[in-house]
Each structure stands twice: as C-alpha cells, then as structure tokens.
Design a protein around this motif. Structure first.
Motif, PDB file in Angstrom:
ATOM      1  N   ALA A 122      39.725 -21.826 -53.415  1.00 39.47           N
ATOM      2  CA  ALA A 122      39.166 -22.857 -53.184  1.00 39.47           C
ATOM      3  C   ALA A 122      38.520 -23.109 -51.823  1.00 39.47           C
ATOM      4  O   ALA A 122      38.871 -22.414 -50.651  1.00 39.47           O
ATOM      5  CB  ALA A 122      40.216 -24.347 -53.099  1.00 39.47           C
ATOM      6  N   VAL A 123      37.420 -23.804 -51.497  1.00 37.90           N
ATOM      7  CA  VAL A 123      36.803 -23.781 -50.237  1.00 37.90           C
ATOM      8  C   VAL A 123      36.874 -25.262 -49.620  1.00 37.90           C
ATOM      9  O   VAL A 123      36.965 -26.248 -50.443  1.00 37.90           O
ATOM     10  CB  VAL A 123      35.159 -23.428 -50.512  1.00 37.90           C
ATOM     11  CG1 VAL A 123      34.417 -23.490 -49.383  1.00 37.90           C
ATOM     12  CG2 VAL A 123      34.870 -22.181 -51.387  1.00 37.90           C
ATOM     13  N   SER A 124      36.779 -25.186 -48.376  1.00 30.31           N
ATOM     14  CA  SER A 124      37.144 -26.489 -47.752  1.00 30.31           C
ATOM     15  C   SER A 124      36.192 -27.465 -48.138  1.00 30.31           C
ATOM     16  O   SER A 124      35.040 -27.199 -48.473  1.00 30.31           O
ATOM     17  CB  SER A 124      37.513 -26.437 -46.058  1.00 30.31           C
ATOM     18  OG  SER A 124      36.372 -25.681 -45.813  1.00 30.31           O
ATOM     19  N   ASP A 125      36.433 -28.740 -47.453  1.00 32.50           N
ATOM     20  CA  ASP A 125      35.542 -30.055 -47.972  1.00 32.50           C
ATOM     21  C   ASP A 125      34.005 -29.842 -47.673  1.00 32.50           C
ATOM     22  O   ASP A 125      33.376 -30.347 -48.580  1.00 32.50           O
ATOM     23  CB  ASP A 125      35.938 -31.126 -47.291  1.00 32.50           C
ATOM     24  CG  ASP A 125      37.661 -31.726 -47.889  1.00 32.50           C
ATOM     25  OD1 ASP A 125      37.916 -31.113 -48.571  1.00 32.50           O
ATOM     26  OD2 ASP A 125      37.927 -32.731 -47.010  1.00 32.50           O
ATOM     27  N   GLU A 126      33.627 -29.228 -46.744  1.00 36.88           N
ATOM     28  CA  GLU A 126      32.355 -28.967 -46.617  1.00 36.88           C
ATOM     29  C   GLU A 126      31.577 -28.402 -47.605  1.00 36.88           C
ATOM     30  O   GLU A 126      30.177 -28.346 -47.519  1.00 36.88           O
ATOM     31  CB  GLU A 126      31.971 -28.142 -45.326  1.00 36.88           C
ATOM     32  CG  GLU A 126      32.393 -26.926 -45.122  1.00 36.88           C
ATOM     33  CD  GLU A 126      33.884 -26.832 -44.087  1.00 36.88           C
ATOM     34  OE1 GLU A 126      33.865 -26.080 -43.352  1.00 36.88           O
ATOM     35  OE2 GLU A 126      34.774 -27.408 -44.524  1.00 36.88           O
ATOM     36  N   TRP A 127      32.391 -27.696 -48.511  1.00 35.53           N
ATOM     37  CA  TRP A 127      31.524 -27.264 -49.964  1.00 35.53           C
ATOM     38  C   TRP A 127      30.740 -28.407 -50.646  1.00 35.53           C
ATOM     39  O   TRP A 127      29.600 -27.846 -50.986  1.00 35.53           O
ATOM     40  CB  TRP A 127      32.646 -26.753 -50.685  1.00 35.53           C
ATOM     41  CG  TRP A 127      32.296 -25.995 -52.114  1.00 35.53           C
ATOM     42  CD1 TRP A 127      31.626 -24.894 -52.280  1.00 35.53           C
ATOM     43  CD2 TRP A 127      32.314 -26.790 -53.206  1.00 35.53           C
ATOM     44  NE1 TRP A 127      31.339 -24.843 -53.717  1.00 35.53           N
ATOM     45  CE2 TRP A 127      31.804 -25.804 -54.109  1.00 35.53           C
ATOM     46  CE3 TRP A 127      32.830 -27.787 -53.851  1.00 35.53           C
ATOM     47  CZ2 TRP A 127      31.615 -26.170 -55.471  1.00 35.53           C
ATOM     48  CZ3 TRP A 127      32.718 -28.176 -55.134  1.00 35.53           C
ATOM     49  CH2 TRP A 127      32.029 -27.309 -56.100  1.00 35.53           C
ATOM     50  N   LEU A 128      31.058 -29.622 -50.515  1.00 40.96           N
ATOM     51  CA  LEU A 128      30.249 -30.732 -50.965  1.00 40.96           C
ATOM     52  C   LEU A 128      28.872 -30.699 -50.236  1.00 40.96           C
ATOM     53  O   LEU A 128      27.985 -30.846 -51.060  1.00 40.96           O
ATOM     54  CB  LEU A 128      30.949 -31.986 -50.815  1.00 40.96           C
ATOM     55  CG  LEU A 128      32.363 -32.054 -51.617  1.00 40.96           C
ATOM     56  CD1 LEU A 128      32.893 -33.538 -51.277  1.00 40.96           C
ATOM     57  CD2 LEU A 128      32.280 -32.041 -53.075  1.00 40.96           C
ATOM     58  N   LEU A 129      28.865 -30.561 -48.908  1.00 46.99           N
ATOM     59  CA  LEU A 129      27.464 -30.471 -48.360  1.00 46.99           C
ATOM     60  C   LEU A 129      26.763 -29.289 -48.529  1.00 46.99           C
ATOM     61  O   LEU A 129      25.595 -29.173 -48.752  1.00 46.99           O
ATOM     62  CB  LEU A 129      27.898 -30.724 -46.731  1.00 46.99           C
ATOM     63  CG  LEU A 129      28.176 -32.054 -46.435  1.00 46.99           C
ATOM     64  CD1 LEU A 129      28.488 -32.110 -44.897  1.00 46.99           C
ATOM     65  CD2 LEU A 129      27.070 -33.102 -46.996  1.00 46.99           C
ATOM     66  N   ASP A 130      27.513 -28.151 -48.572  1.00 44.67           N
ATOM     67  CA  ASP A 130      26.894 -26.842 -48.628  1.00 44.67           C
ATOM     68  C   ASP A 130      26.284 -26.653 -50.190  1.00 44.67           C
ATOM     69  O   ASP A 130      25.109 -25.861 -50.234  1.00 44.67           O
ATOM     70  CB  ASP A 130      28.102 -25.757 -48.525  1.00 44.67           C
ATOM     71  CG  ASP A 130      28.280 -25.510 -47.103  1.00 44.67           C
ATOM     72  OD1 ASP A 130      27.730 -25.884 -46.214  1.00 44.67           O
ATOM     73  OD2 ASP A 130      29.219 -24.557 -46.622  1.00 44.67           O
ATOM     74  N   LYS A 131      26.538 -27.322 -51.075  1.00 41.67           N
ATOM     75  CA  LYS A 131      25.991 -27.084 -52.476  1.00 41.67           C
ATOM     76  C   LYS A 131      24.430 -28.233 -52.415  1.00 41.67           C
ATOM     77  O   LYS A 131      23.746 -27.902 -53.375  1.00 41.67           O
ATOM     78  CB  LYS A 131      26.828 -27.773 -53.512  1.00 41.67           C
ATOM     79  CG  LYS A 131      28.346 -26.992 -53.484  1.00 41.67           C
ATOM     80  CD  LYS A 131      28.196 -25.356 -53.385  1.00 41.67           C
ATOM     81  CE  LYS A 131      27.523 -24.991 -54.652  1.00 41.67           C
ATOM     82  NZ  LYS A 131      27.464 -23.308 -54.417  1.00 41.67           N
ATOM     83  N   GLN A 132      24.496 -28.817 -51.346  1.00 44.01           N
ATOM     84  CA  GLN A 132      23.146 -29.739 -51.433  1.00 44.01           C
ATOM     85  C   GLN A 132      22.065 -28.972 -50.148  1.00 44.01           C
ATOM     86  O   GLN A 132      22.666 -28.249 -49.626  1.00 44.01           O
ATOM     87  CB  GLN A 132      23.533 -31.062 -50.792  1.00 44.01           C
ATOM     88  CG  GLN A 132      24.478 -31.679 -51.698  1.00 44.01           C
ATOM     89  CD  GLN A 132      24.791 -33.035 -51.267  1.00 44.01           C
ATOM     90  OE1 GLN A 132      24.023 -33.882 -51.043  1.00 44.01           O
ATOM     91  NE2 GLN A 132      26.168 -33.331 -51.005  1.00 44.01           N
ATOM     92  N   SER A 133      21.024 -29.266 -50.602  1.00 44.39           N
ATOM     93  CA  SER A 133      19.723 -28.551 -49.812  1.00 44.39           C
ATOM     94  C   SER A 133      19.922 -29.332 -48.245  1.00 44.39           C
ATOM     95  O   SER A 133      20.137 -30.512 -48.241  1.00 44.39           O
ATOM     96  CB  SER A 133      18.523 -28.645 -50.406  1.00 44.39           C
ATOM     97  OG  SER A 133      18.137 -30.002 -50.551  1.00 44.39           O
ATOM     98  N   VAL A 134      19.577 -28.379 -47.183  1.00 46.09           N
ATOM     99  CA  VAL A 134      19.507 -28.962 -45.873  1.00 46.09           C
ATOM    100  C   VAL A 134      17.867 -29.273 -45.760  1.00 46.09           C
ATOM    101  O   VAL A 134      16.901 -28.780 -46.123  1.00 46.09           O
ATOM    102  CB  VAL A 134      19.652 -27.926 -44.735  1.00 46.09           C
ATOM    103  CG1 VAL A 134      19.422 -28.401 -43.611  1.00 46.09           C
ATOM    104  CG2 VAL A 134      21.128 -27.379 -44.988  1.00 46.09           C
TER     105      VAL A 134
END
Length: 769
Positions: free
Chosen positions: A97-109
């Motif tokens: 499992a990856v910590s919560d920021e995984w949700l942001l990392d799957k989205q484009s910057v």
C-alpha cells in the motif's frame, strides 16, 4: 499493530490484524519527502476476511492508538503458494500500500507558473489545490521559510513536486489520515544518550561518506551576461539585419507565463483566483463576459494565481476585447501590492469621458500617454510591452543546517529600470495596419514581482476573447530617426500590427512598410549568454588544513540541481551554503540506528546523539517500522540518517559539473565584491569619427569606466585590449572601422579595483568617414 482495510465493498473498515502472517510481518517504510509504503502478507484461507482489493484503504495503528500509516492498496495483491491443505492448494496474499498522497499522484500536475518569493507553505497549498482542492486538510502546513524561485514540473507527480518544495526550504511533508502537514526539519528532536541509557550503543552505526571540501566550484543554468547594444544604419531597402550574437532566451517552458481562451464555460482554477461576490464575471460565446461590478476598486477581480517576474521582454495581451457604455475599471493590470489603482504599475484604465468609453495607459497609478475612445461594437486587442535589461529579478534562496540550526543563503530582489509601451489594434481594420501606440516611455525603477489582474471591474461591461502573458526573451528594438526622435519598434509576427520579427539565432527581419529609412539608426538591446558558475573557498579551513606543511586546498566541483541556480549570484549563494557544511566532518555523517518501541519517529526528525561524551545531531532520512508479532507489542524502528554533506536536503547537487562551464581560475573567499552593472549605458550619438557614450550613472570616487575590445581581462595590469579609461560618465570612443565591438565596465578606486560583474557591450555596424 492493528490493521484495517476497507475494500470499498460496503462493509467498511474490516480488521485484518489476525490475518497478518508472522513469518512475514507487517512493515512500514517511511522516506523523507516521499510517499510511505506498507507491505505484508495476509492469510485469508479461513474466509473470515476477503482478499484485499486494489484501491482498498489501509489503516495501521499501534496498540497505543498512534496512527502509523494510512494509504491505499496500489496494485492487485500477489497470490503466494503456501502449500496444500485439506481442501487443495493454499495461498497467502502479499500486498503493498502507498500512503494517502497516492490519490494525488494518480492525477496530473497542471501546467503552472513559477512561485516567486513566497512562503513554502503557501506554494504547497497552491500546488495541492491545483491537483485536487479539498482532498486533504491542510491546517498542519506551516508557512515555512520564503522560497526564492520554485517551478513545479508537469511531468512529475504531486509527491515529487511537494518533496522538492519541502526539501528546498529544509522542511518535511507527510500525508497521514487525510491530513497534509509540512513542518521544518528538526521540529521534533529525539535525545539519545549513553549516559542515561536511552542510547543503545550496539544499535548505532556511524560513518563518513565524503571527504572535507573547502574549495567549491558550482555551475548552474544558462544565464544572461553582457548588456549588448547593437546599432545598424538603415538605407531604405535593407530589411534583414543579423545580430552578432544570439539574444538570451529563457527556457521554452517559461515563455508562456499565462494563456487562457475563456472557451471552457468556467474559470480555470489552475490559472485564476476569482473574487466576484456579485457574480459580475461569467461566460458567453464571446468569451469572458463582464456585467458590471459593485462600484468599488479591487473588489471584483480576476487575478492570476502565480506572480509575474517583470524581467526581459514581456507582452501582456487582451484579445477580442469589447467594452460597453458605462464601463469603469482596469484591464490587464500589473500590481505592486494590493489590487488598487494606486498600486497599478502598468495597466489600461477604463473610464467614461463625455459620454464615451475610453482607455488610457496607466503607469504607477497615474494616467500617461494618449486617451483612446473605443467605438461601440468594435473589437480590440490591447497590448502592454515591458522591457527590462534584467532577466531574473528574484534571486534564489538556499537553506542548510549549520550547527544544528537552519540558515538561509542568498535571496533578494534585483532593481532595474523598465521601458513600457502601450499599443492597441482595432480588429475591424486591415491586419497589416500598424498598431496604434498610446504610450512609449520608461520608468527608472520597477517591481521585481507583480500580481497580474486581467480584470479589475469597478463597473465593466463587455467581453474578452482571450488573455496572454508571454516572456519573449531579452531583445528590444529602438529606432533613432534622422530627426533625432526615438521610437520603440514593435516585435512580434505578421498580422499583429508590429514592425519586425526576431529569430532565436538573432536575425532581425522588418516587415513590409516598416523597413528602416535612410539614416535611421536601429539599436537592438539584448543580453549575451553563458553558463552560470561560481568558485568559493573557506580560507580558514584551507589555512587549518595546511598546518604541518600539507596542501590545504580540498577542491570539489559540481552542479546545482535544486533549487535552480539561474545566475552566477545564485551559484555563489549555493557555494556559500555548501561551504557552511562541507568543511565540517560532522556534516558528512551517515549511519543507522535501531530501537524497539521508541516514540514514533518520522523522516525529518533530528536525533540528538550523545555518545562517549561527544554530541552529534543528525537528520533522519528513512524509517522502517516492523511488527515483531509479539505480545506485548514490539515495534522495531530502523532509522537511516545523514547530514547535508552526506546527502543533500536543502540543496541537491551533482558531482558532474556542466561541460560548457567556464571554470574560474581563482577562488573567492566570499561572494563577489562587484560594482553595479551599467544597465542604462547607451550610445548617445554616432559620427564618422567617434561614438559618444553615456554610462548611465556617475563613477565611484577614484574610479571610472574601462573600455576594451574584448570581454574579460579587465584590470589595471592588462593593456593589450584596452581602448580607454574615462573618469567621467560621458566619454567618446574613437571610430576605427565600420564594424566595431567595445566592452565597458565600471571600476572603483580601491587597490586592486573592483569592477562590474558583467560588461555593457557596444556593437556597431555604421559607416565611417
């Protein structure tokens, strides 16, 4: 440990603690300014719990209730054969499992501009909001130190950008239990001492991975150098002029500071901050639509989130603009401070005059130039052109830990004059009709950073088709007519009502109808280009190392990776920061420590270690937490730590210096002691026998201005290329040929004299008598 997983199947968080396999205990891996990971093996053969699903939410806490990890199963769990049972093959499931920021990392910057001289916490919140506003709470984000210049990478994940931002300001971020926090590194200190038994000496390993360095050379990015003024004579037919050097241009990614076509039917929150409580700003087929305001200045606004650095040549443009009767406000305003007309450095003031709507150029809060009456139903393009000889107005700031405290190095703003041109195109006329110039002037000082407000509607009625802010490089073209009058030549592309185009290689092409006339002098102002570099030494360390007759210099060469060193002054600041720790053997410390059931340790914490009577402070870079599968609970924390010289935090370096860097032959003991550059030096007149030059400022006491045929080797002992030295501001350079090059620097009366950092160059291609 207590482990729960919500598989998003409607059952909520299910307790998996009893399914954790003892032979492969749960492990949490925490890395400084990067996502944490949790892995383990689960036995779900008794069907009491289901196989974890991808995207399932994992929460791990200690028996004392401390939340150790929250995150999401990033990939499908791996089935691992465990043997044969009474009902057939038995499998266990390894998950990660990856910590919560995984949700942001799957989205484009989102593509975003550069952060300039802002607190790190503010930039982190802006970065987070651009990816997904409101996903995490941000109350734990400290304001933090000021960032010099920070540019997020669109090709990197949110966590990579957040990690770079945190590291640049010597901070540490984490996302835990839906909360984003960022605090200065060392906010939490864990004291460990062998004298009171809190330090297990056998579990401590220390080493040094780098040698001492007291002579540091660093390279940075390509920087603008000489202030070049190149002059040609028009003959009425020549349309193309080739510059002697290619004008400095910034990175292509930095050229488009802002662009919006207003065709999405909603405000792009990546670009804009909207202040419109009365719903006066909206959209229609014409683009951005303005339907009035509340009658107050600065209360109905459309403001760019990122500040603008007024360096080099900027073009601000509002296209397909229509303004109706009764309109009052400011369009395309740059503000130095709060959004109020008094703080408007440059913008178009819209007001009523005799029953008509007019636009008037405004500089430093006051109207200047020509009042232009807008015709009902006509569409216009309004442009503001700004030119500053300085490309980089905000200097970089670097942070390092020195003697247990974080110190800053560098920073500051660069003062400079600025030329300003306001022009207007009526889109109802022919595309080759020259733009109408409403103001062509200059200011002696300008802000280094401005907020851009596309619309400040007191009461604006109309629409705007698009808005752009573009950085076009360092070039600027000025003509001196045979009458002696001067005018700015507009640079752009055909169809924009401009005079000329300039290629990346320095070819100036004048458009049909705009070719320089006979005896017209065309002067192109631009900057040269070279690699930023600096070399500094710690004289005290060199002397100490030389004790006993050994050579004292320990040289190190490298390249600044982050934060970016955009100029030689930035490289000097970075080198000063490096010397603050590279001369300390403690700064090269690296090691590990293991403890059972300590206070919860996170990367970015400091271990204050006292062993054998010696005190050391080290920054934790990585923590691995392993479940001992015991009762009472036994959690083993394995910590990896390092200080700045062993592993950079506030400053990331590469030991491969740029191949095109011109390396200084001598090291300075402190950042360069230099005089001001001659930003406003100009050729006042040119005859067949002499160039009359105005240096733009008075010389220092006992000093003057030195003119040479080649750049470099300025000083009293070198006469091969010397043309003259003048003790006064205005001087003449004798003509020697049609094509000439001269370089000028200011010097003072000290011994040896101090010079300007960069030359002001005078290039001419003019007939001689």
């Amino acid at each position: 440990m207590k482990v729960t997983i919500d598989n998003l199947d409607g059952l909520g968080a299910v307790d998996y603690s009893g399914a954790v396999c003892a032979e492969r205990p749960l492990k949490i891996d925490r890395v400084l300014n990067a996502p944490s990971q949790c892995s383990g093996m689960l036995d779900v053969s008794d069907a009491a719990v289901a196989v974890p699903s991808r995207r399932g939410r994992v929460v791990v806490s200690s028996d004392a209730g401390t939340v150790l990890f929250t995150g999401y199963v990033a990939t499908e769990p791996e089935a691992v054969y465990a043997g044969a049972g009474t009902k057939g093959p038995v499998y266990r499931y390894a998950f990660s499992a990856v910590s919560d920021e995984w949700l942001l990392d799957k989205q484009s910057v989102a593509q975003s501009g550069v952060g300039l001289a802002q607190p790190a916490g503010q930039l982190l919140q802006t970065l987070t909001n651009r990816v997904n506003a409101g996903l995490f709470t941000t109350a734990g984000v400290a304001s933090g130190p000021m960032v010099g210049v920070f540019e997020p990478s669109q090709t990197s994940s949110w966590s990579a950008n957040a990690g770079d931002l945190a590291a640049a300001t010597y901070m540490s971020y984490r996302v835990l239990n839906g909360a984003l926090t960022m605090q200065p590194a060392g906010t939490v200190t864990h004291a460990l001492s062998d004298s009171d038994g809190t330090l297990q000496v056998a579990a401590l390993q220390l080493g040094q991975v780098k040698e001492l360095a007291n002579d540091v050379t660093l390279s940075g990015e390509m920087e603008p150098t000489a202030y070049i003024s190149e002059t040609f004579a028009g003959d009425g037919t020549t349309a193309v002029f080739q510059l002697s050097e290619a004008p400095f241009r910034g990175k292509a990614s930095a050229a488009k500071l802002l662009t919006d076509s207003f065709d999405e039917g909603a405000f792009d929150r990546v670009i804009w901050d909207v202040n419109d409580s009365g719903s006066h700003l909206g959209f229609s087929a014409a683009g951005l639509t303005m339907t009035g305001g509340n009658g107050f200045d600065g209360q109905t606004t459309l403001t760019a989130i990122n500040a603008v650095e007024p360096g080099g040549s900027l073009v601000i443009e509002a296209g397909s603009l229509q303004l109706g009767a009764g309109s009052v406000g400011v369009v395309c305003g740059l503000y130095n401070g709060a959004t109020e007309m008094a703080n408007c450095f440059a913008g178009y003031n819209v007001r009523q005059s005799g029953g008509a709507t007019v636009v008037v150029p405004m500089v430093n809060g006051a109207e200047v130039g020509t009042v232009y009456t807008l015709l009902s139903g006509h569409r216009y393009t309004l442009r503001i052109r700004l030119h500053c000889v300085e490309m980089q107005r905000v200097l970089q700031t670097y942070y390092a830990m020195v003697d247990g405290a974080v110190r800053s190095f560098g920073g500051g703003l660069v003062a400079a004059p600025m030329a300003v041109v306001f022009e207007l195109q009526d889109l109802g006329v022919s595309s080759d009709t020259p733009a109408t110039v409403l103001y062509d002037g200059a200011v002696t000082s300008s802000p280094a950073s401005c907020s851009f407000v596309a619309v400040n509607s007191v009461q604006l009625f109309g629409s705007m088709g698009y808005c752009r802010v573009t950085q076009t490089g360092s070039a600027w073209v000025v003509s001196t007519l045979p009458s002696g009058a001067k005018e700015t030549r507009l640079i752009g592309i055909a169809g924009e009502g401009v005079d000329c185009e300039i290629s990346a290689t320095g070819k100036v092409t004048f458009l049909t109808g705009r070719i320089p006339m006979v005896n017209e002098l065309v002067t192109v102002l631009y900057r040269g280009t070279q690699r930023a570099v600096a070399r500094l030494e710690d004289a005290a360390s060199v002397a100490a190392e030389a004790a006993g007759g050994m050579p004292g210099t320990a040289r190190w060469l490298g390249k600044v990776l982050q934060p970016a060193a955009r100029s030689s002054p930035d490289c000097e600041s970075a080198a000063t920061a490096v010397l603050s720790f590279s001369t300390s053997r403690a700064a090269a410390l690296v090691g590990t420590y293991a403890a059972v059931n300590p206070d919860d340790v996170w990367p970015g914490d400091v271990l204050a270690i006292t062993s054998n009577g010696q005190a050391k402070s080290v920054v934790v870079r990585r923590v691995t937490v392993e479940d001992g599968a015991a009762w009472p609970e036994m959690l083993t924390y394995r910590m990896e730590f390092a200080n700045d010289w062993a592993e950079g935090l506030g400053l990331k370096l590469s030991e491969a210096i740029a191949a095109d860097a011109w390396l200084p032959q001598t090291a300075l003991s402190s950042p360069s002691n230099v005089l001001a550059n001659l930003q406003q030096l100009q050729v006042v007149s040119a005859t067949g026998t002499a160039l009359q030059v105005d240096a733009g400022m008075a010389p220092p006491a006992g000093g003057g201005f030195e003119v040479r045929r080649r750049d470099g080797d300025f000083g009293p002992g070198v006469d091969q290329d010397l043309v003259l030295r003048s003790p006064v501001r205005s001087f003449s350079i004798p003509r020697e040929g049609q094509v000439e090059r001269y370089y000028v620097r200011m010097y003072d009366g000290s011994t040896p004299p101090v010079y300007s950092r960069f030359s002001s160059a005078v290039f001419t291609d003019l007939p001689v008598s």
